[in-house]
Design a protein around this motif. Structure first.
Motif, short mmCIF file in Angstrom:
data_model
loop_
_atom_site.label_atom_id
_atom_site.label_comp_id
_atom_site.label_asym_id
_atom_site.label_seq_id
_atom_site.Cartn_x
_atom_site.Cartn_y
_atom_site.Cartn_z
N PRO A 141 0.78 -1.24 0.00
CA PRO A 141 0.00 0.00 0.00
C PRO A 141 0.81 1.29 0.00
CG PRO A 141 0.06 -0.90 2.21
CD PRO A 141 0.79 -1.89 1.33
N LEU A 142 2.15 1.19 -0.07
CA LEU A 142 3.00 2.38 -0.16
C LEU A 142 3.76 2.28 -1.49
CD1 LEU A 142 3.84 4.92 1.45
CD2 LEU A 142 5.76 3.61 2.34
N TYR A 143 3.59 3.29 -2.35
CA TYR A 143 4.07 3.20 -3.72
C TYR A 143 5.03 4.34 -4.07
CZ TYR A 143 -0.59 0.93 -4.07
OH TYR A 143 -1.72 0.18 -3.87
N PRO A 144 6.18 4.05 -4.71
CA PRO A 144 6.93 5.13 -5.34
C PRO A 144 6.20 5.56 -6.61
CG PRO A 144 8.07 3.03 -5.64
CD PRO A 144 6.86 2.76 -4.81
N VAL A 145 6.16 6.84 -6.88
CA VAL A 145 5.44 7.36 -8.05
C VAL A 145 6.29 7.11 -9.29
CG1 VAL A 145 4.52 9.44 -9.14
CG2 VAL A 145 4.19 9.06 -6.68
N ALA A 146 5.72 6.37 -10.26
CA ALA A 146 6.45 5.98 -11.47
C ALA A 146 6.74 7.15 -12.38
CB ALA A 146 5.65 4.91 -12.21
N ASP A 147 6.03 8.27 -12.20
CA ASP A 147 6.24 9.44 -13.05
C ASP A 147 7.67 9.98 -12.95
OD1 ASP A 147 3.56 9.09 -13.52
OD2 ASP A 147 2.91 10.78 -12.29
N TYR A 148 8.40 9.63 -11.91
CA TYR A 148 9.78 10.08 -11.74
C TYR A 148 10.78 9.19 -12.48
CZ TYR A 148 7.89 13.23 -8.28
OH TYR A 148 7.17 14.22 -7.66
N PHE A 149 10.29 8.12 -13.09
CA PHE A 149 11.14 7.18 -13.81
C PHE A 149 10.80 7.28 -15.30
CE2 PHE A 149 10.68 5.80 -9.51
CZ PHE A 149 11.87 5.19 -9.15
N ARG A 150 11.65 7.89 -16.09
CA ARG A 150 11.36 8.07 -17.52
C ARG A 150 11.52 6.74 -18.24
NH1 ARG A 150 13.62 12.92 -21.10
NH2 ARG A 150 12.43 13.97 -19.48
N ASP A 151 10.44 6.27 -18.84
CA ASP A 151 10.43 4.95 -19.50
C ASP A 151 10.95 3.86 -18.58
OD1 ASP A 151 9.42 6.06 -21.89
OD2 ASP A 151 11.45 6.62 -22.53
N GLY A 152 10.60 3.97 -17.29
CA GLY A 152 11.00 2.96 -16.31
C GLY A 152 12.41 3.13 -15.77
N VAL A 153 13.08 4.21 -16.14
CA VAL A 153 14.47 4.41 -15.74
C VAL A 153 14.60 5.68 -14.90
CG1 VAL A 153 16.82 4.82 -16.57
CG2 VAL A 153 15.33 3.25 -17.81
#
Length: 197
Positions: A82-94
């Motif tokens: 239930p605690l997530y890092p926001v994927a928007d900070y990873f460009r194309d998963g990187v």
């Protein structure tokens, strides 16, 4: 005899607390009412670090982003929660490492916000490189403290928006282990130097 008496008193008090109508943590990680916040920071015992390993040169098994239902907070997140890092900070998963992110000790520190949903209680976030050696870590900006080789915090509400940073030693394959009173999850990501030109 005195010890048995104290044990009985403790058992009776536990029974009274259990019957007072306060909610208890859901094993799925979803909670309501007071939930896992009853577990104080001193009671939380950090589980062992159990991260995958990747041979140098092998593909990094990055965690696939998933859509987030509240676009005003984020478009995508990483992991089962239930605690997530926001994927928007990873460009194309990187996680892109720029020259301006590099510190004097040679590490790179990047902003990576976290979102919590459906959980209140203690949490420990640890990070490590899994395809070699090198430093790694994650830290909430305004909450918690270093503990158990990671960053420990007590979330007092079930919904959280947590400014944070992630530090890595350089390009490579990394993983977070996120532990709470009712869950333990792993999120894998890759860090690479920013492409220029």
């Amino acid at each position: 005899m005195v010890r048995i008496g104290w044990l009985l008193v403790g058992a009776l008090l536990s029974a009274v607390v259990a019957c007072d109508g306060t909610s208890t943590p859901d094993p799925s990680g979803a909670t309501s009412g007071q939930s896992a916040a009853a577990a104080t920071p001193t009671e939380f015992v950090a589980p062992p670090l159990r991260l995958p390993t990747v041979a140098p040169g092998d593909a990094c098994p990055v965690t696939e982003p998933q859509p987030w239902p509240h676009p005003d907070q984020a478009s995508r997140v990483l992991g089962p929660g239930p605690l997530y890092p926001v994927a928007d900070y990873f460009r194309d998963g990187v996680l892109e490492l720029r020259a301006m992110d590099r510190k004097q000790d040679g590490t790179y520190t990047k902003k990576v916000r976290w979102i919590g949903s459906g959980y209140a209680g203690p949490v420990l976030v640890r990070a490590a490189r899994i395809d070699g050696s090198g430093p790694a870590g994650a830290e909430f900006a305004y909450l918690g403290e270093p503990r158990d080789d990671g960053h420990h915090a007590l979330l007092v509400r079930p919904e959280n928006d947590l400014p944070a940073t992630t530090t890595v030693g350089g390009p490579g394959c990394y993983a977070y282990q996120v532990d709470g009173a009712t869950f333990s999850v792993t999120v894998v990501f890759r860090a690479a130097l920013e492409k220029t030109g």
